[in-house]
Design a protein around this motif. Structure first.
Motif, PDB file in Angstrom:
ATOM      1  N   ALA A 158       0.846  -1.201   0.000  1.00 52.74           N
ATOM      2  CA  ALA A 158       0.000   0.000   0.000  1.00 52.74           C
ATOM      3  C   ALA A 158       0.881   1.251   0.000  1.00 52.74           C
ATOM      4  O   ALA A 158       0.617   2.219  -0.723  1.00 52.74           O
ATOM      5  N   ARG A 159       1.935   1.232   0.807  1.00 58.99           N
ATOM      6  CA  ARG A 159       2.844   2.392   0.883  1.00 58.99           C
ATOM      7  C   ARG A 159       3.558   2.607  -0.448  1.00 58.99           C
ATOM      8  O   ARG A 159       3.735   3.744  -0.895  1.00 58.99           O
ATOM      9  N   MET A 160       3.980   1.501  -1.076  1.00 54.15           N
ATOM     10  CA  MET A 160       4.651   1.627  -2.386  1.00 54.15           C
ATOM     11  C   MET A 160       3.717   2.301  -3.385  1.00 54.15           C
ATOM     12  O   MET A 160       4.118   3.214  -4.099  1.00 54.15           O
ATOM     13  N   ARG A 161       2.464   1.829  -3.412  1.00 58.48           N
ATOM     14  CA  ARG A 161       1.515   2.396  -4.378  1.00 58.48           C
ATOM     15  C   ARG A 161       1.284   3.877  -4.104  1.00 58.48           C
ATOM     16  O   ARG A 161       1.274   4.683  -5.023  1.00 58.48           O
ATOM     17  N   SER A 162       1.152   4.232  -2.819  1.00 62.60           N
ATOM     18  CA  SER A 162       0.884   5.657  -2.554  1.00 62.60           C
ATOM     19  C   SER A 162       2.114   6.519  -2.844  1.00 62.60           C
ATOM     20  O   SER A 162       1.997   7.714  -3.068  1.00 62.60           O
TER      21      SER A 162
END
Ligand code: AMP
Ligand code: MG
Length: 347
Positions: free
Chosen positions: A286-290
């Motif tokens: 999720a952090r990578m995508r954001s």
């Protein structure tokens, strides 16, 4: 021609009036490093650096850390490098990167040995204007450490004790060198001052600096806040929008990271960055995508997280910046024998 400000006619000399020096001039001086390296000042710096490295290793071994060998290249490396570019190399037809930091590998090692450190070489093509900060190199080393099941406050405590131990050792073992360098190195007192990122932003704004709550502290403001204190201090709880995907978001305070920087006093700026790590696969994805990262690129890392790694916290301290601070040097390129300075082609 682009001009930058630098102290004195020899760019080592610290206490003289500033004068304007252009990049050609810096390059000329860097090209003559084979002469400079024989000067008493440079010899003193290199002896101090040797003692810093011994002190760091002694401190960490005594505190149960195991030294591991750092990777130099890999399929992916740290993306959180503030506008610097990564360097690619061809690895048997695969585009590999030269390490910008070994953060991803530390999470692997710490699941085995619990307390690890490495002297890790990093390459980052910093923007060429970063030469003006006096604290950016394009090739540098971090003393990188990581501890399993530790909180970020545990790690700040280790950082404090490590810096104090090292300064004390240098004052004792390198008296002559410090004298020659005209450096009155203070051993900092404990505990170091701590302020949140929000408090740091407010302080800087009250002094007229433009700093956004959601961003990293810009280089000029970092130097300014560093000048406001005469002992090292921590800035902690950075906003999530300012940092890489691996700094852990506080599960109880959305948008706040459990991370920190140590700032040297006297204008020397940032010493250390670190924090607790995201370690759960779904959170990391999720952090990578954001952050606009493509998780596909992180194949081995995500597979590893899928199997489970130890929760951990750690930091990296720049060796050349530590040397610059201990020796009181104007420019970081005097704190390394063979400097690679942003935008300058030299040996
Ligand atoms: P970072 O994770 O990017 O904060 O890097 C960790 C530490 O490495 C910093 O706190 C600095 O001490 C050091 N460092 C980072 N970038 C550079 C650079 N371009 N030149 C010299 N030291 C650096
Ligand atoms: Mg940093």
């Amino acid at each position: 021609m682009e001009k930058i400000y630098i102290e004195a006619d020899q760019f080592f000399v610290i206490h003289r009036r500033p004068l304007v020096m252009d990049r050609q001039e810096i390059r000329r001086l860097l090209m003559e490093r084979y002469r400079r390296i024989k000067d008493p000042e440079m010899r003193s710096v290199l002896r101090v650096q040797d003692e810093i490295l011994s002190a760091l290793r002694d401190f960490l071994r005594r505190n149960g850390f195991v030294e591991i060998l750092a990777p130099i290249i890999g399929p992916v490396t740290d993306p959180g490098i503030r506008g610097a570019k990564q360097v690619s190399v061809d690895f048997y037809g695969h585009g590999f990167k030269i390490m910008s930091s070994m953060i991803l590998y530390k999470q692997m090692a710490v699941s085995s040995l619990e307390r690890v450190f490495a002297l890790s070489p990093n390459v980052r093509l910093e923007p060429s204007e970063s030469i003006e900060t006096g604290r950016h190199l394009s090739e540098f080393r971090q003393l990188d450490l990581e501890v399993a099941n530790a909180s970020y406050f545990d790690i700040m405590d280790i950082g404090e004790r490590m810096v104090i131990y090292t300064c004390r050792r240098i004052r004792e073992a390198c008296r002559d060198e410090l004298l020659l360098l005209e450096r009155d190195l203070k051993v900092p007192s404990v505990p170091f001052r701590k302020m949140t990122h929000e408090e740091a932003v407010e302080l800087l704004r009250s002094e007229g600096y433009k700093v956004n709550k959601g961003d990293e502290i810009p280089w000029v403001a970092e130097e300014a806040i560093s000048r406001m204190f005469d002992e090292p201090f921590w800035i902690y709880d950075y906003p999530m929008t300012a940092r890489g995907f691996y700094d852990r978001e506080d599960p109880k305070r959305s948008g706040i990271l459990m991370d920190f920087d140590l700032i040297y006093p006297e204008g020397f700026g940032e010493a250390i960055s670190g924090g607790e790590r995201e370690f759960q696969l779904e959170r990391v994805m999720a952090r990578m995508r954001s952050n606009g990262e493509d998780p596909e690129a992180y194949g081995w890392y995500l597979e590893m997280l899928g199997e489970g790694v130890s929760p951990s916290a750690g930091f990296g301290i720049g060796v050349e910046r530590f040397t610059r601070y201990v020796c009181g040097l104007e420019k970081i390129w005097e704190a390394v024998p063979f400097p690679k300075v942003p935008g300058i082609v030299s040996p």
